[in-house]
Design an enzyme around this catalytic site. Structure first.
Site, PDB file in Angstrom:
ATOM      1  N   SER A  46     101.537  62.459   1.707  1.00 20.35           N
ATOM      2  CA  SER A  46     102.047  63.733   1.973  1.00 20.35           C
ATOM      3  C   SER A  46     101.134  64.742   1.281  1.00 20.35           C
ATOM      4  O   SER A  46     101.007  65.883   1.623  1.00 20.35           O
ATOM      5  CB  SER A  46     103.421  63.830   1.665  1.00 20.35           C
ATOM      6  OG  SER A  46     103.543  63.793   0.257  1.00 20.35           O
ATOM      7  N   GLU A 116     104.148  51.985   5.675  1.00 20.19           N
ATOM      8  CA  GLU A 116     104.982  52.419   6.591  1.00 20.19           C
ATOM      9  C   GLU A 116     105.473  51.408   7.818  1.00 20.19           C
ATOM     10  O   GLU A 116     104.314  50.889   8.120  1.00 20.19           O
ATOM     11  CB  GLU A 116     104.600  53.935   7.426  1.00 20.19           C
ATOM     12  CG  GLU A 116     104.674  54.945   6.475  1.00 20.19           C
ATOM     13  CD  GLU A 116     104.381  56.290   7.110  1.00 20.19           C
ATOM     14  OE1 GLU A 116     104.382  56.413   8.053  1.00 20.19           O
ATOM     15  OE2 GLU A 116     104.355  57.589   6.287  1.00 20.19           O
ATOM     16  N   GLU A 182     113.621  56.894   5.018  1.00 21.44           N
ATOM     17  CA  GLU A 182     113.288  58.296   5.149  1.00 21.44           C
ATOM     18  C   GLU A 182     114.209  58.852   6.254  1.00 21.44           C
ATOM     19  O   GLU A 182     114.090  58.306   7.360  1.00 21.44           O
ATOM     20  CB  GLU A 182     111.940  58.591   5.248  1.00 21.44           C
ATOM     21  CG  GLU A 182     111.436  60.207   5.553  1.00 21.44           C
ATOM     22  CD  GLU A 182     110.141  60.563   5.511  1.00 21.44           C
ATOM     23  OE1 GLU A 182     109.210  59.650   4.885  1.00 21.44           O
ATOM     24  OE2 GLU A 182     109.767  61.633   5.530  1.00 21.44           O
TER      25      GLU A 182
HETATM   26  O1  KIV Z   1     103.905  60.689   1.388  1.00 17.67           O
HETATM   27  C1  KIV Z   1     105.151  60.910   0.970  1.00 17.67           C
HETATM   28  O2  KIV Z   1     105.378  61.760   0.432  1.00 17.67           O
HETATM   29  C2  KIV Z   1     105.868  59.568   1.312  1.00 17.67           C
HETATM   30  C3  KIV Z   1     107.477  60.082   0.759  1.00 17.67           C
HETATM   31  C4  KIV Z   1     107.993  61.160   1.645  1.00 17.67           C
HETATM   32  C5  KIV Z   1     108.201  58.732   0.538  1.00 17.67           C
HETATM   33  O3  KIV Z   1     105.660  58.989   1.921  1.00 17.67           O
END
Ligand code: KIV
Length: 264
Positions: A46, A116, A182
């Protein structure tokens, strides 16, 4: 002080102690999170959106993730750091996935990787066999945004809830040490947590999960938009704007630098 290993989180779950996880992407952030006593620092992809200005996590590369993880490790040498495997770093074959995950530990100093999806327990088995601890990630999968079409809650109907529970079981059996859930309904978060022995780490999946993960920029109030699953525990975005405006005003007024900021 002895280094934290994944067995610590299993014990925490057994003892009913919540596990606290936050995303970080820089040395300053990891130092602050470690000083605040956060249990796990996740270098989440993210950061592509929060730090790099992309609309999705898709453009985030292995090299970018390695770069940020090295910085996180320098800021918090003792912390338990998880490397989020970016899009296309584990999709083109198990050998390449193992090689990329190995780079996360060997080159960037991560303690574990996160990936994921529930479709490939064999990949998790191979990573664990290679000595790489794996955190799984089910529910909303941001790297699948192009096929799913929008960021939405997963597991609202009985069939998708059952599918998620059986994927979670398979990932646990394959050797994952924890699973991120999530944006699944709170009731499903509770069911998965009761079903598994490994900890569940929720984001938008209710209070019954074994721990919680949040995106640092949401938690600090830096991002203008706050997702439903997040809470602003500070207003650092506003604090940054105010401090920078005060700096600009003093430079323009000729009051900064003052004599005490000037070398004689
Ligand atoms: O990249 C991220 O921030 C994540 C979290 C939302 C678990 O994968």
């Amino acid at each position: 002080m002895s280094k934290t290993t994944v067995s610590v989180f299993a014990k925490r779950r057994e003892a009913g102690e919540k596990i606290v996880v936050i995303t970080v992407g820089s040395a300053a952030e990891s130092a602050a999170a470690a000083a605040a006593g956060i249990d796990i620092l996740l270098v989440g992809d993210s950061l592509g959106m929060t730090m790099l200005g992309y609309d999705t996590t898709i453009p985030v590369t292995m090299e970018a993730m390695l770069h940020h993880t090295k910085a996180v490790r320098r800021g918090a040498p003792e912390a338990f750091v998880i490397f989020d495997m970016p899009f296309m770093s584990y999709h083109t074959g198990i050998d390449e996935a193992v090689r990329n995950a190995g780079r996360a530990l060997q080159e960037a100093g991560a303690d574990a990787v996160k990936l994921e999806g529930g479709a490939d327990p064999e990949l998790i088995r191979r990573l664990v066999c290679a000595g790489i601890p794996v955190m799984a990630h089910l529910g909303l999968l941001p790297q699948s945004i192009q096929t799913v079409g929008s960021y939405k809650v997963v597991g609202r109907d009985a069939a998708s809830a059952e599918k998620l529970i059986s994927e979670a079981r398979a990932l646990e059996a394959a050797g994952a040490f924890a699973v991120v859930l999530e944006c699944v309904p709170g009731e499903l978060g509770r069911r998965v947590t009761e079903t598994l022995r490994i900890p569940t780490i929720g984001i938008g999946s209710g209070v019954e999960c074994s721990g919680q993960v949040q995106v640092l920029y949401d938690t600090l109030g830096i991002t203008p938009y706050t997702p439903k699953h997040a809470k602003r525990f500070g207003e650092l975005g506003e604090a940054m704007r105010a401090a920078l405006a005060a700096y600009a005003a003093e430079v323009r007024a000729g009051t900064f630098p003052a004599p005490e900021n000037t070398f004689k």
